[in-house]
Scaffold this motif. Structure first.
Motif, PDB file in Angstrom:
ATOM      1  N   ALA A  14     -14.981  10.874   4.182  1.00  0.00           N
ATOM      2  CA  ALA A  14     -15.074  10.308   2.837  1.00  0.00           C
ATOM      3  C   ALA A  14     -13.852  10.668   2.005  1.00  0.00           C
ATOM      4  N   TYR A  15     -13.396  11.923   2.114  1.00  0.00           N
ATOM      5  CA  TYR A  15     -12.217  12.316   1.336  1.00  0.00           C
ATOM      6  C   TYR A  15     -10.991  11.518   1.778  1.00  0.00           C
ATOM      7  N   CYS A  16     -10.783  11.404   3.074  1.00  0.00           N
ATOM      8  CA  CYS A  16      -9.605  10.693   3.567  1.00  0.00           C
ATOM      9  C   CYS A  16      -9.681   9.199   3.309  1.00  0.00           C
ATOM     10  N   GLU A  17     -10.878   8.640   3.307  1.00  0.00           N
ATOM     11  CA  GLU A  17     -11.028   7.204   3.099  1.00  0.00           C
ATOM     12  C   GLU A  17     -10.979   6.814   1.618  1.00  0.00           C
ATOM     13  N   SER A  18     -11.592   7.618   0.757  1.00  0.00           N
ATOM     14  CA  SER A  18     -11.756   7.166  -0.635  1.00  0.00           C
ATOM     15  C   SER A  18     -11.487   8.218  -1.695  1.00  0.00           C
ATOM     16  N   ARG A  63       0.854  -1.175   0.000  1.00  0.00           N
ATOM     17  CA  ARG A  63       0.000   0.000   0.000  1.00  0.00           C
ATOM     18  C   ARG A  63       0.893   1.230   0.000  1.00  0.00           C
ATOM     19  N   ALA A  64       0.332   2.343  -0.443  1.00  0.00           N
ATOM     20  CA  ALA A  64       1.139   3.554  -0.589  1.00  0.00           C
ATOM     21  C   ALA A  64       1.360   4.215   0.761  1.00  0.00           C
ATOM     22  N   LEU A  65       2.355   3.728   1.507  1.00  0.00           N
ATOM     23  CA  LEU A  65       2.640   4.315   2.812  1.00  0.00           C
ATOM     24  C   LEU A  65       3.109   5.759   2.690  1.00  0.00           C
ATOM     25  N   THR A  66       3.663   6.077   1.532  1.00  0.00           N
ATOM     26  CA  THR A  66       4.174   7.428   1.328  1.00  0.00           C
ATOM     27  C   THR A  66       3.156   8.319   0.617  1.00  0.00           C
ATOM     28  N   GLU A  67       1.938   7.827   0.505  1.00  0.00           N
ATOM     29  CA  GLU A  67       0.895   8.588  -0.177  1.00  0.00           C
ATOM     30  C   GLU A  67       0.684   9.947   0.485  1.00  0.00           C
ATOM     31  N   ASP A  68       0.485  10.960  -0.325  1.00  0.00           N
ATOM     32  CA  ASP A  68       0.244  12.302   0.194  1.00  0.00           C
ATOM     33  C   ASP A  68      -1.216  12.431   0.607  1.00  0.00           C
ATOM     34  N   PHE A  69      -1.471  12.565   1.889  1.00  0.00           N
ATOM     35  CA  PHE A  69      -2.841  12.687   2.374  1.00  0.00           C
ATOM     36  C   PHE A  69      -3.342  14.123   2.316  1.00  0.00           C
ATOM     37  N   ASP A  70      -2.578  14.989   1.669  1.00  0.00           N
ATOM     38  CA  ASP A  70      -3.047  16.341   1.405  1.00  0.00           C
ATOM     39  C   ASP A  70      -3.332  17.103   2.701  1.00  0.00           C
ATOM     40  N   VAL A  71      -2.378  17.042   3.624  1.00  0.00           N
ATOM     41  CA  VAL A  71      -2.583  17.740   4.889  1.00  0.00           C
ATOM     42  C   VAL A  71      -2.563  19.250   4.700  1.00  0.00           C
ATOM     43  N   ASN A  72      -2.071  19.704   3.556  1.00  0.00           N
ATOM     44  CA  ASN A  72      -2.072  21.139   3.288  1.00  0.00           C
ATOM     45  C   ASN A  72      -3.377  21.612   2.656  1.00  0.00           C
ATOM     46  N   LEU A  73      -4.321  20.688   2.489  1.00  0.00           N
ATOM     47  CA  LEU A  73      -5.667  21.030   2.036  1.00  0.00           C
ATOM     48  C   LEU A  73      -5.709  21.621   0.628  1.00  0.00           C
ATOM     49  N   SER A  74      -4.695  21.300  -0.179  1.00  0.00           N
ATOM     50  CA  SER A  74      -4.643  21.904  -1.517  1.00  0.00           C
ATOM     51  C   SER A  74      -5.842  21.500  -2.363  1.00  0.00           C
ATOM     52  N   TYR A  75      -6.352  20.270  -2.189  1.00  0.00           N
ATOM     53  CA  TYR A  75      -7.514  19.837  -2.976  1.00  0.00           C
ATOM     54  C   TYR A  75      -8.695  20.765  -2.736  1.00  0.00           C
ATOM     55  N   PHE A  76      -8.969  21.053  -1.480  1.00  0.00           N
ATOM     56  CA  PHE A  76     -10.139  21.874  -1.149  1.00  0.00           C
ATOM     57  C   PHE A  76      -9.892  23.347  -1.456  1.00  0.00           C
ATOM     58  N   LYS A  77      -8.638  23.782  -1.312  1.00  0.00           N
ATOM     59  CA  LYS A  77      -8.345  25.183  -1.617  1.00  0.00           C
ATOM     60  C   LYS A  77      -8.465  25.462  -3.116  1.00  0.00           C
ATOM     61  N   LYS A  78      -8.175  24.450  -3.925  1.00  0.00           N
ATOM     62  CA  LYS A  78      -8.329  24.616  -5.371  1.00  0.00           C
ATOM     63  C   LYS A  78      -9.793  24.784  -5.771  1.00  0.00           C
ATOM     64  N   LEU A  79     -10.690  24.295  -4.920  1.00  0.00           N
ATOM     65  CA  LEU A  79     -12.117  24.425  -5.219  1.00  0.00           C
ATOM     66  C   LEU A  79     -12.609  25.859  -5.026  1.00  0.00           C
ATOM     67  N   ASN A  80     -11.779  26.689  -4.390  1.00  0.00           N
ATOM     68  CA  ASN A  80     -12.159  28.075  -4.122  1.00  0.00           C
ATOM     69  C   ASN A  80     -13.531  28.138  -3.445  1.00  0.00           C
ATOM     70  N   LEU A  81     -13.609  27.406  -2.334  1.00  0.00           N
ATOM     71  CA  LEU A  81     -14.887  27.249  -1.652  1.00  0.00           C
ATOM     72  C   LEU A  81     -15.376  28.566  -1.059  1.00  0.00           C
TER      73      LEU A  81
END
Length: 463
Positions: free
Chosen positions: A314-318, A265-283
């Motif tokens: 949901a985001y963190c799981e899938s 499994r991807a132990l080195t996977e980036d879990f996006d702790v910097n929230l870049s995914y959500f910040k890109k959404l310009n919420l």
């Protein structure tokens, strides 16, 4: 005289007729004729990341899966018990308490005189972990003058000390004493440049190779060491039966595949702790976080928490993927285990439907909230415990709370307390502690999960 002769002959015939009955009843309670007639297979094993462990309330492990399959194929009832170390396994075999040790027992002279090895043979050696590239070492003599970080008093530490003596000294061994570092943490430190080198066994190296593609595991530091399941010396027919079953059912490809389930499994996977995914959404207020926001809002009252918590989980799981399945069978947006879904009244065959998947998760959160209500008073702290238990299963978090209290930490606080105890549960001296009821646990995944869910939830709530 003749009458006395016939009387003796009569007793001899009776004794001989009863002899097979006595030899079959050999004191183990199973009618075991040296392993041929075992009805209930008594198995001992050790907790560990590939042998036997509890994952979200279900027992997993390579050795567990294999021994369960063997018992089913041979029509045996399986009784399994965990012990604390290999010496206890061997003691159970010698005393007749157990028929089989379903754990890789090293094939060394000390053990070979006490047990018979059988089944799948694992061959391993100790290897150096280093970064790939032109500077990678290719001979053990190159270790002279280098810093090698290992866990203090581990088998890797002892091997380095012996190797250093063989080379006449010069290796700078850095023993790290920590209750919370697991073997993957040392590899991660090499990857991130926090350590130059470390040491693992080749079995671990092979299984983590895909997770750490930029690490080199090619330099051997020891000779080969074989290990396999074991039975008592008197159970040679059981050993032969296991060997026949192994040859009949286990191709090299099958063995590789079942082992990869537990490490690949991807132990080195980036879990996006910097929230870049959500910040890109310009919420902004009222903006959509995902395609499933309506379902999160629909089932939030059932969970007793905000819909943003369901979205963060949901985001963190899938990553909001409704069809993803984990290597252990957790399914869908919320990564719900089939048995857990059934336990909260959701047909596991419905987990592919996001509506039912989220409803199952909401019911799980509500049950966990009730489970911690009388144990963690502060609501904000309790939420961290709930998220941790959602990821790992309730039993492991109860264990971590008990371990925290025993070691002087606060059992009602997560960060720096129960979270630390969760990390400790990856080490034998802690997962074998009497207050721990659910054994081995790789706490790093859960501790990170709590951090990531909390940061995303807080961010979404702040919008």
């Amino acid at each position: 005289m003749i009458r006395r002769f016939y009387r003796h002959l009569f007793y001899i015939v009776i004794a001989l007729s009863l002899f097979p009955v006595f030899t079959r009843c050999n004191g183990n309670g199973n009618g075991n004729d040296h392993g041929n007639n075992i009805d209930t297979l008594k198995v001992v094993t050790l907790y560990g990341p590939t042998s036997y462990f509890n994952y979200r309330g279900e027992i997993m492990g390579v050795d567990y899966e294999n021994v369960r399959r063997f018992a089913e194929d041979e029509g045996m009832i399986l009784e399994i018990k965990t012990l604390n170390n290999i010496q206890e396994l061997i003691g159970a075999l010698k005393s007749g308490e157990a028929h089989l040790a379903a754990y890789p027992v090293p094939s060394i002279a000390e053990y070979n005189s006490e047990v018979l090895h059988c089944g799948h043979k694992e061959i391993s050696r100790q290897v150096l972990v280093q970064k790939k590239g032109a500077q990678a070492l290719n001979d053990v003599t190159d270790l002279i003058g280098k810093d090698v970080m290992v866990e203090k008093d581990s088998r890797f530490h002892y091997r380095l000390v012996n190797l250093n003596d063989e080379l006449g000294g010069g290796i700078n061994i850095i023993p790290i004493e920590s209750d919370t570092l697991a073997i993957e943490d040392f590899m991660l430190m090499v990857k991130e440049g926090k350590a130059e080198y470390t040491v693992v066994d080749s079995q671990t190296a092979n299984l983590y190779r895909d997770a750490f593609p930029d690490l080199d595991f090619s330099l051997n530091l020891s000779s080969d060491q074989a290990a396999a399941w074991a039975v008592g010396l008197h159970l040679d027919s059981l050993a032969a039966k296991i060997d026949r079953w192994e040859n009949r059912t286990h191709s090299p490809e099958f063995v590789k595949e079942i082992y990869k389930r537990y490490y690949d499994r991807a132990l080195t996977e980036d879990f996006d702790v910097n929230l870049s995914y959500f910040k890109k959404l310009n919420l902004h207020k009222g903006a959509a976080v995902s395609n499933y926001d309506a379902l999160f809002k629909k089932h939030a009252p059932t969970s007793r928490y905000d819909w943003e918590l369901l979205a963060a989980i949901a985001y963190c799981e899938s990553r909001f993927n409704p069809s993803v399945e984990s290597r252990f069978g957790a399914y869908g947006l919320m990564q719900v285990m089939p048995a857990t879904a059934n336990a909260v009244g959701i047909d596991s065959s419905s987990l592919g439907n996001p509506d039912y998947n989220i409803l199952a998760a909401a019911r799980i959160l509500a049950k966990l909230d009730a489970a911690f209500a009388g144990k963690v008073e502060d609501p904000e702290e309790r939420l961290k415990f709930i998220v941790a238990a959602y990821n790992s299963g309730l039993g492991h978090i109860y264990d971590a709370m008990a371990l925290a209290e025993k070691t002087g930490l606060d059992p009602q606080k997560w960060v720096g307390n129960v979270g630390v105890a969760a990390l400790m549960k990856s080490r034998p001296e802690y997962y074998n502690d009497p207050v721990v009821k659910h054994g081995y646990f790789r706490g790093r995944e859960t501790v990170d999960f709590v951090d990531h869910v909390s940061s995303i939830y807080d961010y979404l709530k702040s919008i």
